[in-house]
Motif scaffolding. Structure first.
Motif, PDB file in Angstrom:
ATOM      1  N   LEU A  38       2.518  -5.395   0.157  1.00 39.07           N
ATOM      2  CA  LEU A  38       2.974  -4.004   0.060  1.00 39.07           C
ATOM      3  C   LEU A  38       4.431  -3.923  -0.393  1.00 39.07           C
ATOM      4  CD1 LEU A  38       1.410  -2.451   3.300  1.00 39.07           C
ATOM      5  CD2 LEU A  38       0.584  -2.251   0.940  1.00 39.07           C
ATOM      6  N   HIS A  39       5.151  -5.017  -0.291  1.00 39.00           N
ATOM      7  CA  HIS A  39       6.534  -5.101  -0.756  1.00 39.00           C
ATOM      8  C   HIS A  39       6.712  -6.453  -1.441  1.00 39.00           C
ATOM      9  CE1 HIS A  39       7.873  -1.602   1.664  1.00 39.00           C
ATOM     10  NE2 HIS A  39       6.969  -2.036   2.524  1.00 39.00           N
ATOM     11  N   SER A  40       7.597  -6.502  -2.383  1.00 31.78           N
ATOM     12  CA  SER A  40       7.854  -7.764  -3.073  1.00 31.78           C
ATOM     13  C   SER A  40       8.624  -8.719  -2.160  1.00 31.78           C
ATOM     14  CB  SER A  40       8.661  -7.520  -4.351  1.00 31.78           C
ATOM     15  OG  SER A  40       9.975  -7.095  -4.029  1.00 31.78           O
ATOM     16  N   ARG A  41       8.575  -9.977  -2.489  1.00 31.29           N
ATOM     17  CA  ARG A  41       9.337 -10.955  -1.724  1.00 31.29           C
ATOM     18  C   ARG A  41      10.841 -10.726  -1.870  1.00 31.29           C
ATOM     19  NH1 ARG A  41       6.376 -16.518  -3.334  1.00 31.29           N
ATOM     20  NH2 ARG A  41       5.595 -15.266  -5.071  1.00 31.29           N
ATOM     21  N   ILE A  42      11.246 -10.182  -3.004  1.00 31.19           N
ATOM     22  CA  ILE A  42      12.667  -9.853  -3.191  1.00 31.19           C
ATOM     23  C   ILE A  42      13.088  -8.755  -2.223  1.00 31.19           C
ATOM     24  CG2 ILE A  42      14.347  -8.865  -4.802  1.00 31.19           C
ATOM     25  CD1 ILE A  42      12.832 -10.227  -7.066  1.00 31.19           C
ATOM     26  N   TYR A 238      -0.518   8.966   3.119  1.00 29.34           N
ATOM     27  CA  TYR A 238       0.137   8.147   2.100  1.00 29.34           C
ATOM     28  C   TYR A 238      -0.866   7.811   1.010  1.00 29.34           C
ATOM     29  CZ  TYR A 238      -2.526   4.517   4.406  1.00 29.34           C
ATOM     30  OH  TYR A 238      -3.568   3.788   4.932  1.00 29.34           O
ATOM     31  N   SER A 239      -0.345   7.306  -0.083  1.00 28.61           N
ATOM     32  CA  SER A 239      -1.198   6.756  -1.130  1.00 28.61           C
ATOM     33  C   SER A 239      -0.700   5.361  -1.463  1.00 28.61           C
ATOM     34  CB  SER A 239      -1.165   7.647  -2.388  1.00 28.61           C
ATOM     35  OG  SER A 239       0.153   7.740  -2.892  1.00 28.61           O
ATOM     36  N   LEU A 240      -1.625   4.496  -1.845  1.00 32.23           N
ATOM     37  CA  LEU A 240      -1.275   3.147  -2.270  1.00 32.23           C
ATOM     38  C   LEU A 240      -1.197   3.117  -3.788  1.00 32.23           C
ATOM     39  CD1 LEU A 240      -3.426   0.873   0.063  1.00 32.23           C
ATOM     40  CD2 LEU A 240      -0.947   0.973  -0.029  1.00 32.23           C
ATOM     41  N   VAL A 241      -0.055   2.709  -4.287  1.00 33.97           N
ATOM     42  CA  VAL A 241       0.181   2.692  -5.729  1.00 33.97           C
ATOM     43  C   VAL A 241       0.403   1.253  -6.178  1.00 33.97           C
ATOM     44  CG1 VAL A 241       1.643   3.553  -7.585  1.00 33.97           C
ATOM     45  CG2 VAL A 241       1.239   4.972  -5.559  1.00 33.97           C
ATOM     46  N   GLY A 242      -0.265   0.873  -7.264  1.00 33.21           N
ATOM     47  CA  GLY A 242      -0.083  -0.470  -7.792  1.00 33.21           C
ATOM     48  C   GLY A 242       1.338  -0.696  -8.272  1.00 33.21           C
ATOM     49  N   ARG A 243       1.878  -1.873  -7.993  1.00 36.58           N
ATOM     50  CA  ARG A 243       3.254  -2.211  -8.355  1.00 36.58           C
ATOM     51  C   ARG A 243       3.261  -3.126  -9.566  1.00 36.58           C
ATOM     52  NH1 ARG A 243       4.644  -4.343  -3.752  1.00 36.58           N
ATOM     53  NH2 ARG A 243       4.417  -6.500  -4.465  1.00 36.58           N
ATOM     54  N   VAL A 244       4.229  -2.932 -10.438  1.00 32.86           N
ATOM     55  CA  VAL A 244       4.380  -3.804 -11.602  1.00 32.86           C
ATOM     56  C   VAL A 244       4.611  -5.239 -11.119  1.00 32.86           C
ATOM     57  CG1 VAL A 244       5.765  -4.317 -13.625  1.00 32.86           C
ATOM     58  CG2 VAL A 244       5.317  -1.943 -13.004  1.00 32.86           C
ATOM     59  N   GLY A 245       3.844  -6.168 -11.636  1.00 38.88           N
ATOM     60  CA  GLY A 245       3.964  -7.548 -11.204  1.00 38.88           C
ATOM     61  C   GLY A 245       2.981  -7.913 -10.102  1.00 38.88           C
ATOM     62  N   GLY A 246       2.184  -6.919  -9.664  1.00 39.37           N
ATOM     63  CA  GLY A 246       1.174  -7.191  -8.650  1.00 39.37           C
ATOM     64  C   GLY A 246       1.539  -6.629  -7.290  1.00 39.37           C
ATOM     65  N   GLY A 247       0.532  -6.362  -6.493  1.00 37.94           N
ATOM     66  CA  GLY A 247       0.762  -5.819  -5.168  1.00 37.94           C
ATOM     67  C   GLY A 247       0.723  -4.305  -5.156  1.00 37.94           C
ATOM     68  N   PHE A 248       1.058  -3.719  -4.010  1.00 39.09           N
ATOM     69  CA  PHE A 248       1.017  -2.275  -3.818  1.00 39.09           C
ATOM     70  C   PHE A 248       2.316  -1.793  -3.190  1.00 39.09           C
ATOM     71  CE2 PHE A 248      -3.228  -4.070  -3.276  1.00 39.09           C
ATOM     72  CZ  PHE A 248      -3.994  -3.308  -4.143  1.00 39.09           C
ATOM     73  N   GLU A 249       2.475  -0.483  -3.182  1.00 35.23           N
ATOM     74  CA  GLU A 249       3.508   0.131  -2.374  1.00 35.23           C
ATOM     75  C   GLU A 249       2.959   1.436  -1.814  1.00 35.23           C
ATOM     76  OE1 GLU A 249       6.870   2.074  -4.392  1.00 35.23           O
ATOM     77  OE2 GLU A 249       6.019   1.294  -6.260  1.00 35.23           O
ATOM     78  N   THR A 250       3.482   1.833  -0.648  1.00 40.17           N
ATOM     79  CA  THR A 250       3.034   3.064  -0.013  1.00 40.17           C
ATOM     80  C   THR A 250       3.958   4.208  -0.403  1.00 40.17           C
ATOM     81  OG1 THR A 250       4.315   2.467   1.961  1.00 40.17           O
ATOM     82  CG2 THR A 250       1.974   1.931   1.968  1.00 40.17           C
ATOM     83  N   ARG A 251       3.357   5.350  -0.692  1.00 38.76           N
ATOM     84  CA  ARG A 251       4.137   6.543  -1.018  1.00 38.76           C
ATOM     85  C   ARG A 251       3.595   7.723  -0.224  1.00 38.76           C
ATOM     86  NH1 ARG A 251       4.562   6.234  -7.671  1.00 38.76           N
ATOM     87  NH2 ARG A 251       5.719   4.237  -7.773  1.00 38.76           N
ATOM     88  N   PRO A 252       4.490   8.567   0.313  1.00 38.25           N
ATOM     89  CA  PRO A 252       4.021   9.738   1.073  1.00 38.25           C
ATOM     90  C   PRO A 252       3.333  10.730   0.158  1.00 38.25           C
ATOM     91  CG  PRO A 252       6.383   9.889   0.687  1.00 38.25           C
ATOM     92  CD  PRO A 252       5.954   8.533   0.188  1.00 38.25           C
ATOM     93  N   THR A 253       2.365  11.460   0.694  1.00 40.72           N
ATOM     94  CA  THR A 253       1.658  12.455  -0.111  1.00 40.72           C
ATOM     95  C   THR A 253       2.192  13.859   0.123  1.00 40.72           C
ATOM     96  OG1 THR A 253      -0.032  12.619   1.626  1.00 40.72           O
ATOM     97  CG2 THR A 253      -0.460  11.107  -0.193  1.00 40.72           C
ATOM     98  N   LYS A 254       3.318  13.978   0.843  1.00 40.52           N
ATOM     99  CA  LYS A 254       3.980  15.257   1.001  1.00 40.52           C
ATOM    100  C   LYS A 254       5.467  15.012   1.131  1.00 40.52           C
ATOM    101  CE  LYS A 254       3.898  15.644   6.064  1.00 40.52           C
ATOM    102  NZ  LYS A 254       3.496  16.491   7.219  1.00 40.52           N
ATOM    103  N   GLU A 255       6.256  16.045   0.981  1.00 46.32           N
ATOM    104  CA  GLU A 255       7.699  15.924   1.104  1.00 46.32           C
ATOM    105  C   GLU A 255       8.042  15.716   2.576  1.00 46.32           C
ATOM    106  OE1 GLU A 255      11.814  18.458   0.255  1.00 46.32           O
ATOM    107  OE2 GLU A 255       9.858  19.272  -0.305  1.00 46.32           O
TER     108      GLU A 255
END
Length: 259
Positions: A38-42, A238-255
């Motif tokens: 869900l997060h990069s190693r960096i 939340y929604s799961l969005v594909g990340r450049v380079g592989g993996g996902f990230e979580t994003r809220p679906t409301k402000e």
């Protein structure tokens, strides 16, 4: 030849600790596979504010306190091996005890956890230690301030044991299951076919939202259900969005707004 008997009380105290490190180790190995993260190693290296060595020390301290409380609790409540064996034969009884324990643990942890966020003193001096892991990982699941570990996890576990009236033998399985669930919630990986993601709305991504800056006033529920968040208006989808380079990230679906 005399056999060596290990009591249910001993197993109920130390098996969940062993399960914690074995299950965490499984996720540590998978963490090198970027497509599941869900997060990069960096991000993990740059955003987290505490070293892994410090995290291990903190977890071992909490588990030591938990073991002491567990031993004392078993001694106070006593045990009856024959009663435990007869209870264990009833699947309906075991299911009822599991459900009661899960509800008690969730209720206790939701309200204590939420209060630690809303009380500025407690957050600054106690709960913020856990949030030094902006990018959670498996063996950091129990990295807390010692007082929080005692209040949130150890006392919460004791209450769930007492209110459900489970036997020490049942406690072995319940607290091992709760440990696996807690580790899974913090593992930072979205694995295909993970049964915890299928059967629980309160899962890895759900709790990851809470560890992000935008989500610290939401998704307090842990470790099993999301009912208190939904009932009391602190649920953040939340929604799961594909990340450049592989993996996902979580994003809220409301402000998200600060409270």
């Amino acid at each position: 030849m005399m056999g060596f008997a290990i009591s249910d009380e001993f197993l109920g105290t130390f098996v969940p600790i062993l399960v914690y490190w074995v299950y965490s180790g499984f996720y540590v190995c998978l963490g090198s596979v970027d497509r599941y993260r869900l997060h990069s190693r960096i991000d993990e290296a740059e955003k987290n504010l505490v070293s892994k060595y410090t995290v291990v020390k903190g977890v071992l301290l909490q588990q030591t306190v938990q073991a002491i409380v567990s031993v004392l609790l078993f001694k106070i409540t006593g045990s009856d091996t024959d009663a435990s064996n007869s209870q264990g034969s009833s699947l309906l009884l075991l299911a009822r005890q599991f459900i009661i324990a899960m509800l008690v643990l969730d209720t206790w942890q939701y309200f204590i956890h939420r209060y630690m966020h809303h009380n500025k003193f407690l957050y600054k001096h106690i709960h913020s230690q856990h949030h030094r892991l902006v990018v959670p990982y498996a063996f950091g699941a129990l990295y807390n301030h010692p007082l929080e570990g005692l209040l949130l996890d150890t006392i919460g576990g004791a209450l769930s044991f007492l209110f459900s009236a489970m036997s020490p033998r049942t406690a072995i399985f319940f607290f091992s299951f709760a440990t696996i669930k807690t580790v899974d919630d913090h593992c930072g990986l979205w694995l295909p076919g993970n049964p915890f993601h299928i059967f629980f709305s309160n899962n890895t991504a759900y709790h990851d939202v809470h560890h992000q800056l935008y989500g610290t006033k939401y998704n307090f529920s842990q470790p099993f259900f999301v009912m208190w968040d939904r009932i009391l208006g602190t649920h953040l989808s939340y929604s799961l969005v594909g990340r450049v380079g592989g993996g996902f990230e979580t994003r809220p679906t409301k402000e998200c707004k600060d409270e």
